[in-house]
Design an enzyme around this catalytic site. Structure first.
Site, PDB file in Angstrom:
ATOM      1  N   ASN A   9       0.880  -1.176   0.000  1.00 27.15           N
ATOM      2  CA  ASN A   9       0.000   0.000   0.000  1.00 27.15           C
ATOM      3  C   ASN A   9       0.916   1.225   0.000  1.00 27.15           C
ATOM      4  OD1 ASN A   9      -1.839   2.028   0.390  1.00 27.15           O
ATOM      5  ND2 ASN A   9      -2.182   1.575   2.566  1.00 27.15           N
ATOM      6  N   LYS A  11       0.158   4.250  -0.292  1.00 29.14           N
ATOM      7  CA  LYS A  11      -0.452   5.483   0.247  1.00 29.14           C
ATOM      8  C   LYS A  11      -0.194   6.637  -0.740  1.00 29.14           C
ATOM      9  CE  LYS A  11       0.425   3.497   4.718  1.00 29.14           C
ATOM     10  NZ  LYS A  11       0.215   3.593   6.133  1.00 29.14           N
ATOM     11  N   HIS A  95      -9.391   1.139   4.517  1.00 29.39           N
ATOM     12  CA  HIS A  95      -8.131   1.326   5.241  1.00 29.39           C
ATOM     13  C   HIS A  95      -8.356   2.287   6.409  1.00 29.39           C
ATOM     14  CE1 HIS A  95      -4.033   2.567   6.129  1.00 29.39           C
ATOM     15  NE2 HIS A  95      -3.657   1.436   5.544  1.00 29.39           N
ATOM     16  N   GLU A  97      -6.719   4.684   7.518  1.00 30.45           N
ATOM     17  CA  GLU A  97      -6.485   6.114   7.231  1.00 30.45           C
ATOM     18  C   GLU A  97      -7.707   6.732   6.559  1.00 30.45           C
ATOM     19  OE1 GLU A  97      -2.717   5.618   5.261  1.00 30.45           O
ATOM     20  OE2 GLU A  97      -1.845   5.001   7.179  1.00 30.45           O
ATOM     21  N   GLU A 167      -5.673  -5.272  10.253  1.00 32.52           N
ATOM     22  CA  GLU A 167      -4.695  -4.223  10.506  1.00 32.52           C
ATOM     23  C   GLU A 167      -5.004  -3.518  11.825  1.00 32.52           C
ATOM     24  OE1 GLU A 167      -2.547  -3.001   6.755  1.00 32.52           O
ATOM     25  OE2 GLU A 167      -4.272  -1.687   6.872  1.00 32.52           O
ATOM     26  N   GLY A 173       1.954   2.208  10.560  1.00 31.02           N
ATOM     27  CA  GLY A 173       2.852   3.346  10.409  1.00 31.02           C
ATOM     28  C   GLY A 173       3.500   3.784  11.704  1.00 31.02           C
ATOM     29  N   SER A 213       3.074  -2.288  10.233  1.00 31.73           N
ATOM     30  CA  SER A 213       4.528  -2.275  10.415  1.00 31.73           C
ATOM     31  C   SER A 213       5.171  -3.632  10.133  1.00 31.73           C
ATOM     32  CB  SER A 213       4.897  -1.766  11.812  1.00 31.73           C
ATOM     33  OG  SER A 213       4.405  -0.448  11.997  1.00 31.73           O
TER      34      SER A 213
HETATM   35  C1  PEP Z   1      -0.825  -0.006   5.714  1.00 31.68           C
HETATM   36  O1  PEP Z   1      -0.782   1.090   5.199  1.00 31.68           O
HETATM   37  O2  PEP Z   1      -1.757  -0.771   5.452  1.00 31.68           O
HETATM   38  C2  PEP Z   1       0.221  -0.389   6.663  1.00 31.68           C
HETATM   39  C3  PEP Z   1       0.134  -1.544   7.255  1.00 31.68           C
HETATM   40  O3  PEP Z   1       1.247   0.511   6.828  1.00 31.68           O
HETATM   41  P1  PEP Z   1       2.635   0.204   7.577  1.00 31.68           P
HETATM   42  O4  PEP Z   1       3.169  -1.097   7.020  1.00 31.68           O
HETATM   43  O5  PEP Z   1       3.512   1.374   7.232  1.00 31.68           O
HETATM   44  O6  PEP Z   1       2.347   0.092   9.038  1.00 31.68           O
END
Ligand code: PEP
Length: 252
Positions: A9, A11, A95, A97, A167, A173, A213
């Protein structure tokens, strides 16, 4: 019986030129590693470049959101038909975000999911608890509710094109990662809800990713868990070397 899916992803990162350079760097690093599916979910404006640059490789391309109406007066939005027309095969929906910054609710996630599936896109549906919910011991209830609301009206047949990304919001993040045991446990909860909704066969066949992460150092441990069938990767998907190591871990 389940095939790992490693999805990046991006972003709001990378231009079309940077997308082409990334694809050229990544493709040889993962050539021959056929044990998992690899998807890059890129900004809308990068989709065409990503499709062109990954042609003939095993990398598939996805978007990061889709509108639920087929067309009309929805300034700034993109329809499923538009995504398919430029070669996207997947779309991330729900997601955290989008839920946090853009007012996404389970109701709109559900509308987007049904529209995307009806149009023929594969959906990566994101669910997960915030930190306070985990600390209060209600993670299972939260993800159960999200799954039920977000998938309302999605048919058993359509579930073939649904991937669930678990998630935990506190891990996205932040550099904090769920332990492999936490990831496995909550992915297991999700699989049980899918069993209640669609039966054991579909629950057993649905890919459930972990995201939060995940990186080149922790991927192997997370992916080694029974209920974790892949990863949705943000930060580490922007680095071809790190992303290739994660793909490698899914092939082990
Ligand atoms: C994501 O954007 O779905 C995500 C898991 O980001 P990150 O790996 O940076 O935590």
């Amino acid at each position: 019986m389940r095939r790992y899916v490693i999805a990046g992803n991006w972003k709001m990162n990378n231009t079309p030129d940077a997308t082409r350079a990334f694809a050229e760097a990544l493709a040889p690093k993962i050539a021959g590693k056929d044990g998992c599916d690899v998807v890059l979910c890129v900004p809308f404006v990068d989709i065409a470049a990503a499709v062109e640059a990954t042609r003939g490789t095993r990398i598939r391309v996805g978007a990061q959101n889709v509108h639920y109406e087929p067309k009309g007066a929805y300034t700034g939005e993109i329809s499923a038909e538009m995504l398919l027309a430029v070669g996207a095969e997947y779309v991330i929906i729900g997601h955290s975000e989008r839920r946090t910054y853009f007012g996404e609710t389970d109701a709109t996630v559900n509308l987007r999911t049904k529209a995307a599936l009806a149009a023929g896109l594969k959906v990566i549906l994101c669910v997960g608890e915030v930190k306070e919910q985990r600390l209060s011991g209600i993670t299972d209830e939260v993800v159960r509710m999200q799954i039920k609301l977000d998938l309302a009206g999605v048919t058993a047949e359509e579930m073939k094109n649904v991937i669930i990304a678990y998630e935990p919001v506190w891990a996205i993040g932040t550099g904090l990662t769920a332990t492999p045991e936490q990831a496995d446990e909550t992915c297991g909860v999700i699989r049980r809800v899918l069993g209640e909704l669609y039966g054991a066969e579909i629950a057993g066949a649905t890919v459930i990713q972990y995201g939060g992460s995940m990186n080149e150092k922790n991927a192997a441990d997370l992916l080694g868990k029974e209920n974790v069938d892949g990863g949705l990767i943000g930060g580490a998907s922007l680095k071809p070397d790190a992303f290739a190591v994660i793909v490698e871990a899914a092939n082990a």
